[in-house]
Design a protein around this motif. Structure first.
Motif, PDB file in Angstrom:
ATOM      1  N   PRO A   1       2.453 -30.625  -3.078  1.00  0.00           N
ATOM      2  CA  PRO A   1       3.794 -31.312  -3.353  1.00  0.00           C
ATOM      3  C   PRO A   1       4.383 -31.906  -1.984  1.00  0.00           C
ATOM      4  CG  PRO A   1       3.815 -28.761  -2.860  1.00  0.00           C
ATOM      5  CD  PRO A   1       2.675 -28.923  -3.050  1.00  0.00           C
ATOM      6  N   GLY A   2       3.869 -31.469  -0.948  1.00  0.00           N
ATOM      7  CA  GLY A   2       4.159 -32.369   0.224  1.00  0.00           C
ATOM      8  C   GLY A   2       3.390 -33.557   0.741  1.00  0.00           C
ATOM      9  N   ALA A   3       2.270 -33.850  -0.084  1.00  0.00           N
ATOM     10  CA  ALA A   3       1.353 -34.763   0.171  1.00  0.00           C
ATOM     11  C   ALA A   3       1.150 -35.839  -1.019  1.00  0.00           C
ATOM     12  CB  ALA A   3       0.069 -34.231   0.497  1.00  0.00           C
ATOM     13  N   ILE A   4       1.002 -35.450  -2.394  1.00  0.00           N
ATOM     14  CA  ILE A   4       0.622 -36.171  -3.414  1.00  0.00           C
ATOM     15  C   ILE A   4       1.859 -36.782  -4.268  1.00  0.00           C
ATOM     16  CG2 ILE A   4      -0.867 -36.278  -5.298  1.00  0.00           C
ATOM     17  CD1 ILE A   4      -2.400 -35.882  -2.814  1.00  0.00           C
ATOM     18  N   SER A   5       1.922 -38.014  -4.361  1.00  0.00           N
ATOM     19  CA  SER A   5       2.999 -38.659  -5.292  1.00  0.00           C
ATOM     20  C   SER A   5       2.482 -37.881  -6.719  1.00  0.00           C
ATOM     21  CB  SER A   5       2.819 -40.015  -5.353  1.00  0.00           C
ATOM     22  OG  SER A   5       3.264 -40.447  -4.285  1.00  0.00           O
ATOM     23  N   THR A   6       3.678 -37.650  -7.481  1.00  0.00           N
ATOM     24  CA  THR A   6       3.452 -37.070  -8.752  1.00  0.00           C
ATOM     25  C   THR A   6       3.887 -37.888  -9.746  1.00  0.00           C
ATOM     26  OG1 THR A   6       5.738 -36.268  -8.731  1.00  0.00           O
ATOM     27  CG2 THR A   6       4.065 -34.797  -8.165  1.00  0.00           C
ATOM     28  N   LYS A   7       3.076 -38.018 -11.244  1.00  0.00           N
ATOM     29  CA  LYS A   7       3.243 -38.836 -12.074  1.00  0.00           C
ATOM     30  C   LYS A   7       3.633 -38.085 -13.481  1.00  0.00           C
ATOM     31  CE  LYS A   7      -0.302 -41.727 -10.292  1.00  0.00           C
ATOM     32  NZ  LYS A   7      -1.721 -42.378 -10.169  1.00  0.00           N
ATOM     33  N   PRO A   8       4.808 -38.439 -14.103  1.00  0.00           N
ATOM     34  CA  PRO A   8       4.822 -37.415 -15.362  1.00  0.00           C
ATOM     35  C   PRO A   8       3.717 -37.304 -16.202  1.00  0.00           C
ATOM     36  CG  PRO A   8       6.648 -39.122 -14.863  1.00  0.00           C
ATOM     37  CD  PRO A   8       5.378 -39.462 -14.122  1.00  0.00           C
ATOM     38  N   GLY A   9       3.401 -36.150 -16.504  1.00  0.00           N
ATOM     39  CA  GLY A   9       2.099 -35.930 -17.406  1.00  0.00           C
ATOM     40  C   GLY A   9       0.872 -35.909 -16.542  1.00  0.00           C
ATOM     41  N   CYS A  10       0.865 -36.010 -15.269  1.00  0.00           N
ATOM     42  CA  CYS A  10      -0.426 -36.103 -14.633  1.00  0.00           C
ATOM     43  C   CYS A  10      -0.472 -35.032 -13.714  1.00  0.00           C
ATOM     44  CB  CYS A  10      -0.455 -37.348 -13.816  1.00  0.00           C
ATOM     45  SG  CYS A  10      -1.893 -37.679 -12.863  1.00  0.00           S
ATOM     46  N   ALA A  11      -1.934 -34.218 -13.811  1.00  0.00           N
ATOM     47  CA  ALA A  11      -2.153 -33.112 -12.895  1.00  0.00           C
ATOM     48  C   ALA A  11      -2.882 -33.609 -11.381  1.00  0.00           C
ATOM     49  CB  ALA A  11      -3.103 -32.181 -13.448  1.00  0.00           C
ATOM     50  N   THR A  12      -2.696 -34.978 -11.270  1.00  0.00           N
ATOM     51  CA  THR A  12      -3.172 -35.696 -10.208  1.00  0.00           C
ATOM     52  C   THR A  12      -4.446 -35.170  -9.469  1.00  0.00           C
ATOM     53  OG1 THR A  12      -1.961 -34.243  -8.591  1.00  0.00           O
ATOM     54  CG2 THR A  12      -0.741 -36.074  -9.604  1.00  0.00           C
ATOM     55  N   ARG A  13      -4.469 -34.474  -8.323  1.00  0.00           N
ATOM     56  CA  ARG A  13      -5.733 -34.205  -7.523  1.00  0.00           C
ATOM     57  C   ARG A  13      -6.314 -32.861  -7.595  1.00  0.00           C
ATOM     58  NH1 ARG A  13      -6.187 -38.188  -3.604  1.00  0.00           N
ATOM     59  NH2 ARG A  13      -5.063 -40.065  -4.286  1.00  0.00           N
ATOM     60  N   PRO A  14      -7.624 -32.744  -7.255  1.00  0.00           N
ATOM     61  CA  PRO A  14      -8.322 -31.633  -7.173  1.00  0.00           C
ATOM     62  C   PRO A  14      -7.920 -30.737  -6.013  1.00  0.00           C
ATOM     63  CG  PRO A  14     -10.046 -33.192  -6.789  1.00  0.00           C
ATOM     64  CD  PRO A  14      -8.693 -33.890  -7.089  1.00  0.00           C
ATOM     65  N   PHE A  15      -7.719 -29.332  -6.228  1.00  0.00           N
ATOM     66  CA  PHE A  15      -7.581 -28.602  -4.874  1.00  0.00           C
ATOM     67  C   PHE A  15      -8.843 -28.575  -3.937  1.00  0.00           C
ATOM     68  CE2 PHE A  15      -6.949 -24.427  -2.657  1.00  0.00           C
ATOM     69  CZ  PHE A  15      -5.879 -24.520  -2.329  1.00  0.00           C
ATOM     70  N   PHE A  16      -8.426 -28.192  -2.726  1.00  0.00           N
ATOM     71  CA  PHE A  16      -9.812 -28.169  -1.750  1.00  0.00           C
ATOM     72  C   PHE A  16     -10.951 -27.236  -2.284  1.00  0.00           C
ATOM     73  CE2 PHE A  16      -5.660 -27.722   1.155  1.00  0.00           C
ATOM     74  CZ  PHE A  16      -5.865 -29.198   1.116  1.00  0.00           C
ATOM     75  N   GLY A  17     -11.998 -27.934  -2.241  1.00  0.00           N
ATOM     76  CA  GLY A  17     -13.232 -27.133  -2.602  1.00  0.00           C
ATOM     77  C   GLY A  17     -13.738 -27.429  -4.137  1.00  0.00           C
ATOM     78  N   ILE A  18     -12.730 -28.017  -4.905  1.00  0.00           N
ATOM     79  CA  ILE A  18     -12.871 -28.481  -6.299  1.00  0.00           C
ATOM     80  C   ILE A  18     -13.275 -29.739  -6.454  1.00  0.00           C
ATOM     81  CG2 ILE A  18     -12.097 -28.156  -8.512  1.00  0.00           C
ATOM     82  CD1 ILE A  18     -11.897 -25.704  -7.249  1.00  0.00           C
ATOM     83  N   VAL A  19     -14.529 -29.961  -7.280  1.00  0.00           N
ATOM     84  CA  VAL A  19     -15.258 -31.171  -7.287  1.00  0.00           C
ATOM     85  C   VAL A  19     -15.224 -31.573  -8.821  1.00  0.00           C
ATOM     86  CG1 VAL A  19     -17.031 -33.017  -6.729  1.00  0.00           C
ATOM     87  CG2 VAL A  19     -16.281 -30.956  -5.245  1.00  0.00           C
ATOM     88  N   PRO A  20     -14.344 -32.217  -9.420  1.00  0.00           N
ATOM     89  CA  PRO A  20     -14.283 -32.590 -10.752  1.00  0.00           C
ATOM     90  C   PRO A  20     -14.862 -33.769 -11.113  1.00  0.00           C
ATOM     91  CG  PRO A  20     -12.083 -32.867  -9.941  1.00  0.00           C
ATOM     92  CD  PRO A  20     -12.916 -32.731  -8.604  1.00  0.00           C
ATOM     93  N   ASP A  21     -15.410 -34.152 -12.038  1.00  0.00           N
ATOM     94  CA  ASP A  21     -15.775 -35.317 -12.410  1.00  0.00           C
ATOM     95  C   ASP A  21     -15.579 -35.727 -14.016  1.00  0.00           C
ATOM     96  OD1 ASP A  21     -17.031 -37.888 -12.362  1.00  0.00           O
ATOM     97  OD2 ASP A  21     -18.967 -37.268 -12.221  1.00  0.00           O
ATOM     98  N   ILE A  22     -15.433 -36.925 -14.445  1.00  0.00           N
ATOM     99  CA  ILE A  22     -15.443 -37.275 -15.717  1.00  0.00           C
ATOM    100  C   ILE A  22     -16.735 -37.977 -16.365  1.00  0.00           C
ATOM    101  CG2 ILE A  22     -13.936 -38.650 -17.585  1.00  0.00           C
ATOM    102  CD1 ILE A  22     -12.070 -37.045 -15.975  1.00  0.00           C
ATOM    103  N   VAL A  23     -17.252 -37.335 -17.385  1.00  0.00           N
ATOM    104  CA  VAL A  23     -18.745 -37.482 -17.811  1.00  0.00           C
ATOM    105  C   VAL A  23     -18.605 -38.055 -19.317  1.00  0.00           C
ATOM    106  CG1 VAL A  23     -19.548 -36.348 -15.600  1.00  0.00           C
ATOM    107  CG2 VAL A  23     -19.513 -35.159 -17.982  1.00  0.00           C
ATOM    108  N   ASP A  24     -19.741 -38.507 -19.666  1.00  0.00           N
ATOM    109  CA  ASP A  24     -20.212 -38.631 -21.059  1.00  0.00           C
ATOM    110  C   ASP A  24     -20.923 -37.376 -21.643  1.00  0.00           C
ATOM    111  OD1 ASP A  24     -22.922 -39.190 -20.406  1.00  0.00           O
ATOM    112  OD2 ASP A  24     -22.678 -41.232 -20.744  1.00  0.00           O
ATOM    113  N   ARG A  25     -21.364 -37.367 -22.943  1.00  0.00           N
ATOM    114  CA  ARG A  25     -22.117 -36.199 -23.257  1.00  0.00           C
ATOM    115  C   ARG A  25     -23.374 -35.887 -22.629  1.00  0.00           C
ATOM    116  NH1 ARG A  25     -19.823 -32.137 -26.224  1.00  0.00           N
ATOM    117  NH2 ARG A  25     -18.311 -32.671 -27.190  1.00  0.00           N
ATOM    118  N   GLN A  26     -24.126 -36.990 -21.964  1.00  0.00           N
ATOM    119  CA  GLN A  26     -25.242 -36.966 -21.273  1.00  0.00           C
ATOM    120  C   GLN A  26     -25.197 -36.701 -19.976  1.00  0.00           C
ATOM    121  OE1 GLN A  26     -24.730 -39.718 -23.579  1.00  0.00           O
ATOM    122  NE2 GLN A  26     -25.678 -38.054 -25.124  1.00  0.00           N
TER     123      GLN A  26
END
Ligand code: WT7
Length: 652
Positions: free
Chosen positions: A429-454
């Motif tokens: 909350p002190g670092a990242i700008s918020t956007k209505p409806g957006c979860a924004t950024r991963p927490f430390f140590g969490i590495v998400p990605d967006i992929v297709d079925r493959q």
């Protein structure tokens, strides 16, 4: 579904309020990114540093991460106790600090300091031992949101006993299934609870659930309401008979890092509910660390999360995370609209709540009651707001921001799951700008990605499947009694060593994540994951029903509402009476949270040639949309017309 079209394009962005930022733990996006990159590049190092500083250990670990892909083990060789981390270690430094401010629905307030909470936990742990409960056993807990629920949970943790908390809104049938799957030896419950001014007779439901064969040998009953109940001699024991005479000293059982801390049932897309297993060290570390940073915790805070302890949010952010951090936690037993829609705001004013963490569905209902309710109360103690459970629509976000946070409080939209144990994606909350409806950024140590079925990574703004690429300490370890199902549903869906979340998402060009909802046959009703399968099997268990298909339809307040398409057996008569009966039947089988909004009687269900129900079509019908997309695999096109005709009749 590989590519998901994301229609919502929200462009508003809210930088952290300056006054908030200057006092925050993490004060800039640069600081966040540097730490996130460090954790990504050196997960062992990062998590080892955190585990050493956040948790109290009985024995240090040798191996930070033993990894077979997503089957990871953390802090191997280490020993600790979760109740010691939540209680004992605070006694010298802040034993007289209030741990729980508990408000019952009728209005009475009880405060327990860390010392008092510790004493009660020790007594209950001794009581459990006197009933022969020991490390390795499972205790089921079916209780109202009162301090004794927290005490029961921590008493289990003190003994290395797994707890399985079942939300007190679940039916006898649902409780029975969970107790059977968990092989619970003891059930802790109450005579009843208060909800909207009435008494819910919990013990009656418990008695029903235990009829027939059961692994449950004893039932420990806390007296909450005083209403008369039946007690079965030899099986049922009163809390007030057993607990008060116990010793206040109870030596905690030191367990291995990977010792299971609890089981919690959640809905999957197929089959029966899954008992998600979380282990001790990794889970505690994940919840405590995220709670500290994402809620920007300060020692004087009075933090309130409205979630019931029957859900993971209550486990992680009412009990374990906050108490590990020595927080003062507000606990409220009842409904948001009792005696009126001002209750939540009144609680915030009365207890000087600093952080308020709730669900979008609650925010939408509160918003619908009008601005006059919050306007009557002094909400100036608030410094941060949080949401969880489903995507929040921008309208509700903005209302929360303006009418509750008075534009002064950052909103942390926290994305995570029962399986992830702790928050995965959320703004610091002190670092990242918020956007209505957006979860924004991963927490430390969490590495998400967006992929297709493959498993191929997609680019910015391409909707796809949300996966996590590196293991993290608080992730589930298995599904109770079904490790294959764990591997199949989370680890093997997408090629490559990744964890599949079951959610769709997109990442925008700022690197912010937008959650698009579930991609499997799981509904999100009022922030609760419900399996369409379970509701369907509940319907089919009724003698009049031949087949059933359940889909979600958009609902303004609850996100999704349950819509059922039902075919009947030969002699059954469709009509109002059967409709009512079926709704009651589903509630009996699963609980009030699964009550169908709508049941449509149809001649046949639309199926593919291979016999799979085409839910996509039913979803369109339920929402009153034109049917779009391919219908070429539909076995019998005529079924659609008859369903459409039946639906048109309903609409009249
Ligand atoms: C599912 C997990 C984690 C606590 C409550 C629910 C949805 C959760 C968000 C959010 C969009 C969200 C996802 C997720 N969800 N939080 N902030 N934005 N969607 O736990 O019952 O395990 O459900 O809830 O679909 O997969 P759960």
């Amino acid at each position: 579904m590989t590519h998901i079209t994301s229609i919502l394009q929200e462009i508003r962005s809210f930088p952290p309020p300056t006054a908030f930022q200057s006092q925050a733990h993490i004060k800039s996006v640069e600081e966040y990114e540097a730490l996130w990159e460090h954790a990504k590049a050196h997960p062992d190092l990062f998590w080892a540093e955190q585990a050493a500083s956040v948790l109290t250990w009985d024995r240090p670990w040798q191996e930070t991460l033993l990894n077979k892909g997503m089957e990871s083990q953390w802090f191997v060789g280490g020993q600790l106790n979760a109740s010691v981390n939540c209680l004992d270690r605070h006694l010298d430094t802040q034993g007289d600090k209030v741990a729980l401010i508990a408000e019952g629905e009728p209005g009475e307030v009880r405060e327990l300091t860390y010392r008092q909470l510790h004493r009660e936990v020790c007594k209950v742990a001794n009581a459990l031992q006197s009933l022969g409960i020991q490390k390795g056993d499972v205790v089921s807990i079916y209780m109202p949101m009162v301090p004794e629920l927290v005490i029961a949970v921590l008493a289990c943790a003190r003994l290395g006993v797994m707890h399985s908390v079942v939300f007190a809104g679940f039916s006898a049938e649902a409780l029975r299934n969970r107790n059977e799957d968990a092989k619970a030896k003891l059930l802790i419950t109450a005579d009843g609870l208060y909800r909207r001014g009435a008494i819910v007779p919990l013990k009656e439901t418990v008695d029903q659930s235990l009829r027939g064969v059961s692994s449950v040998k004893n039932v420990l009953v806390y007296r909450r309401t005083g209403a008369p109940i039946a007690m079965e001699p030899g099986r049922d024991l009163w809390w007030h008979d057993l607990v008060p005479s116990q010793s206040e000293v109870c030596v905690p059982v030191s367990v291995e890092s990977e010792h299971p801390l609890f089981l919690l049932y959640t809905s999957g897309s197929t089959g029966k509910p899954k008992g998600i297993v979380h282990t001790t060290a990794g889970y505690l570390l994940g919840t405590a660390l995220t709670h500290r940073y994402i809620f920007d915790l300060k020692p004087t805070d009075r933090y309130w999360c409205t979630a019931d302890v029957g859900w993971i949010t209550g486990h992680s952010y009412v009990i374990y995370g906050p108490l590990c951090n020595g927080t003062t936690v507000v606990l409220y037993e009842g409904a948001p609209n009792f005696p009126d829609w001002g209750r939540f705001w009144k609680i915030i004013e009365k207890h000087g709540v600093t952080q308020f963490y709730t669900a979008p569905t609650a925010i939408r209902s509160l918003m619908q009651q009008g601005d006059a309710w919050p306007a009557q109360y002094d909400l100036s103690s608030l410094r941060l707001l949080g949401t969880v459970g489903e995507p929040i629509n921008p309208k509700a976000w903005l209302w929360f921001h303006e009418k509750i946070g008075k534009t002064r409080c950052p909103i942390v939209d926290t994305w995570w799951q029962t399986e992830t144990g702790a928050i995965m994606i959320a703004p610091l909350p002190g670092a990242i700008s918020t956007k209505p409806g957006c979860a924004t950024r991963p927490f430390f140590g969490i590495v998400p990605d967006i992929v297709d079925r493959q498993g191929h990574s997609l680019g910015d703004n391409e909707g796809g499947l949300l996966v996590i690429r590196q293991p993290w300490p608080s992730m589930l370890r298995t599904i109770h009694g079904d490790h294959e199902r764990f591997l199949d549903q989370y680890c093997k869906v997408i090629p490559g060593e990744v964890y599949f979340t079951g959610d769709g998402a997109r990442r925008d060009s700022d690197g912010d994540y937008w959650i698009l909802g579930r991609v499997d046959d799981v509904l999100n009703v009022a922030g609760h994951r419900l399996s369409t399968m379970e509701i369907e099997s509940a319907l089919v268990s009724h003698p009049s029903v031949a087949e059933a298909a359940v889909v979600g339809k958009p609902d303004e307040v609850r996100g999704e509402a349950i819509c059922c398409f039902v075919t009947l057996k030969g002699d059954a008569i469709p009509g109002e009476e059967l409709l009512k009966e079926l709704k009651i039947h589903v509630v009996d089988q699963i609980g009030a949270l699964a009550r169908p909004e709508e049941i449509r009687f149809v001649q046949a269900l639309p199926k593919t040639r291979s016999g799979k129900i085409m839910r996509r079509l039913l979803r369109d019908l339920a929402a009153g949309r034109q049917i779009t997309g391919d219908v070429s695999t539909l076995e019998d096109l005529a079924t659609l017309d008859t369903i459409r005709a039946a639906s048109a009749e309903d609409d009249m």
